[in-house]
Design a protein around this motif. Structure first.
Motif, short mmCIF file in Angstrom:
data_model
loop_
_atom_site.label_atom_id
_atom_site.label_comp_id
_atom_site.label_asym_id
_atom_site.label_seq_id
_atom_site.Cartn_x
_atom_site.Cartn_y
_atom_site.Cartn_z
N SER A 1 85.69 38.17 16.13
CA SER A 1 85.87 37.25 15.01
C SER A 1 85.97 35.81 15.50
O SER A 1 85.40 34.90 14.90
N ARG B 1 82.51 34.65 16.49
CA ARG B 1 81.70 34.38 15.30
C ARG B 1 82.08 33.04 14.69
O ARG B 1 81.22 32.26 14.29
N ALA B 2 83.37 32.77 14.62
CA ALA B 2 83.84 31.50 14.05
C ALA B 2 83.37 30.32 14.90
O ALA B 2 82.96 29.29 14.36
N GLU C 1 79.67 29.82 14.24
CA GLU C 1 79.51 29.22 12.91
C GLU C 1 79.81 27.73 12.96
O GLU C 1 79.09 26.91 12.38
N ASN C 2 80.85 27.36 13.67
CA ASN C 2 81.22 25.96 13.82
C ASN C 2 80.11 25.17 14.51
O ASN C 2 79.72 24.09 14.08
N GLN D 1 77.14 24.77 12.17
CA GLN D 1 77.35 23.73 11.16
C GLN D 1 77.08 22.34 11.74
O GLN D 1 76.49 21.49 11.06
N ALA E 1 74.04 31.36 13.79
CA ALA E 1 74.82 32.11 12.81
C ALA E 1 73.88 32.65 11.74
O ALA E 1 73.87 32.17 10.60
N GLN F 1 73.55 35.17 9.70
CA GLN F 1 73.94 35.81 8.43
C GLN F 1 74.95 34.98 7.65
O GLN F 1 75.66 35.50 6.80
N SER F 2 75.01 33.70 7.91
CA SER F 2 76.05 32.85 7.33
C SER F 2 75.52 31.96 6.22
O SER F 2 74.31 31.84 6.01
N ASN F 3 76.46 31.32 5.52
CA ASN F 3 76.08 30.31 4.53
C ASN F 3 75.35 29.15 5.19
O ASN F 3 74.49 28.53 4.58
N THR F 4 75.71 28.87 6.43
CA THR F 4 75.02 27.81 7.16
C THR F 4 73.53 28.15 7.29
O THR F 4 72.67 27.29 7.10
N ASP G 1 71.11 36.48 1.25
CA ASP G 1 71.91 36.53 0.02
C ASP G 1 70.99 36.57 -1.20
O ASP G 1 70.65 35.53 -1.76
#
Length: 161
Positions: free
Chosen positions: A16, A19-20, A23-24, A27, A56, A58-61, A93
């Motif tokens: 986790s 992953r964070a 993601e950071n 972004q 990332a 599978q992310s919103n990013t 998504d």
């Protein structure tokens, strides 16, 4: 527990955290790509959007990167690649109405109202807002589907008082 034994919870926490962190970083890369997009450096922006997605996926990013990648392709006049970018976003998504609307708008601009109707139908199913219904109705009218425009895209207005 021995020195080489690891608990499932500690593995989860580590994964986790990684992953964070990714993601950071993604972004920040997306921010750089957006600067290139605004400067209309579309080739560089597309390459940078791809890097953000890779960090990332599978992310919103990644979804946002695909959206702006599609816009970059449109800036270059490459509508087919823009369609592909929106398609990749929808794989992550499929419930994002805004992406279906963007795809529908692209199809309208490419004079493909049947495909636009399909995209808008999905958008309306997810978000039956007046704007989405209007877009669907316009696409139906473009294809001569007047009954569908009236029946499926019409929103009754209520008078208070």
């Amino acid at each position: 527990m021995g020195i080489f034994e690891v608990s499932a919870s500690s593995l989860f926490v580590t994964a986790s955290s990684q992953r964070a962190q990714m993601e950071n970083i993604a972004q920040r890369v997306l921010g750089n790509a957006l600067e290139l997009f605004v400067a209309k450096k579309y080739d560089d922006a597309i390459a940078t959007f791809k890097r953000a997605i890779g960090l990332a996926p599978q992310s919103n990013t990644a979804i946002n990167a695909y959206d702006y990648m599609a816009r970059s392709y449109l800036g270059k006049g490459e509508a087919d690649k823009a369609v592909e970018a929106y398609g990749q976003s929808l794989k992550i998504d499929p419930q994002r109405a805004e992406t279906h609307v963007s795809l529908g708008n692209l199809y309208i601009s490419q004079e493909q109202p049947e495909k636009a109707s399909q995209a808008y139908e999905k958008a309306v199913a997810l978000d039956p807002s007046a704007v989405n219904r209007y877009s669907l109705g316009q696409a139906y009218l473009e294809t001569g589907r007047h009954d569908d425009a009236e029946r499926r895209a019409w929103i009754p207005f209520r008078r208070d008082g």
